[in-house]
Design a protein around this motif. Structure first.
Motif, PDB file in Angstrom:
ATOM      1  N   ARG A 263     -33.457 143.179 -89.386  1.00 50.55           N
ATOM      2  CA  ARG A 263     -33.373 143.264 -88.048  1.00 50.55           C
ATOM      3  C   ARG A 263     -33.868 141.929 -87.291  1.00 50.55           C
TER       4      ARG A 263
ATOM      5  N   ALA B 272     -30.550 139.643 -87.850  1.00 48.31           N
ATOM      6  CA  ALA B 272     -29.348 140.163 -87.000  1.00 48.31           C
ATOM      7  C   ALA B 272     -29.751 139.600 -85.476  1.00 48.31           C
TER       8      ALA B 272
ATOM      9  N   GLU C 228     -25.851 142.945 -96.213  1.00 51.32           N
ATOM     10  CA  GLU C 228     -26.336 143.787 -94.857  1.00 51.32           C
ATOM     11  C   GLU C 228     -25.282 143.587 -93.876  1.00 51.32           C
ATOM     12  N   LYS C 229     -24.575 144.585 -93.701  1.00 53.99           N
ATOM     13  CA  LYS C 229     -23.346 144.317 -92.757  1.00 53.99           C
ATOM     14  C   LYS C 229     -23.887 144.188 -91.129  1.00 53.99           C
ATOM     15  N   ASN C 230     -25.009 144.526 -90.811  1.00 55.82           N
ATOM     16  CA  ASN C 230     -25.397 144.379 -89.448  1.00 55.82           C
ATOM     17  C   ASN C 230     -25.470 143.040 -89.190  1.00 55.82           C
TER      18      ASN C 230
ATOM     19  N   GLU D 217     -23.473 140.339 -86.810  1.00 56.33           N
ATOM     20  CA  GLU D 217     -24.111 139.367 -85.763  1.00 56.33           C
ATOM     21  C   GLU D 217     -23.755 137.871 -86.108  1.00 56.33           C
TER      22      GLU D 217
END
Length: 114
Positions: free
Chosen positions: A24, A27, A65-67, A71
């Motif tokens: 998180r 991103a 991690e795609k997210n 970003e």
């Protein structure tokens, strides 16, 4: 944006892109750097570039991690909209990890020209 720069936050954002930081956070840092490039001036973007944002964002493109990858990709796109920084992004070998990710995700919405 100038206040963020004046507070010395840009190098800290680049540090958050490093492997080992929570997904998180990575991103969010990529998104913030993209916002600087998108809404700021070339001088603002230069601060991020000087802090190492381009190679750090390109390294993220190898993540699973795609997210985070999304970003980072968006941020690199925003940085490269300026001709001043486009060559720096391309010279950081951005295309190889992008193509690997496209193949990995096998997204039916993504079409590659032959």
């Amino acid at each position: 944006i100038q206040q963020i720069i004046d507070l010395g936050a840009v190098p800290k954002l680049v540090q958050l892109l490093q492997p080992g930081a929570p997904s998180r956070s990575r991103a969010a840092a990529a998104s913030a750097l993209g916002h600087i490039a998108d809404k700021g001036t070339d001088a603002h973007t230069q601060v991020a570039v000087d802090a190492g944002a381009i190679p750090a964002l390109v390294r993220i493109l190898t993540s699973t991690e795609k997210n985070v990858v999304v970003e980072a990709t968006l941020a690199l796109g925003k940085v490269s909209t300026s001709v001043i920084f486009r060559d720096a992004v391309l010279q950081a070998d951005v295309m190889t990890p992008l193509l690997i990710q496209l193949k990995r995700w096998n997204d039916p919405d993504v079409k590659l020209a032959n």
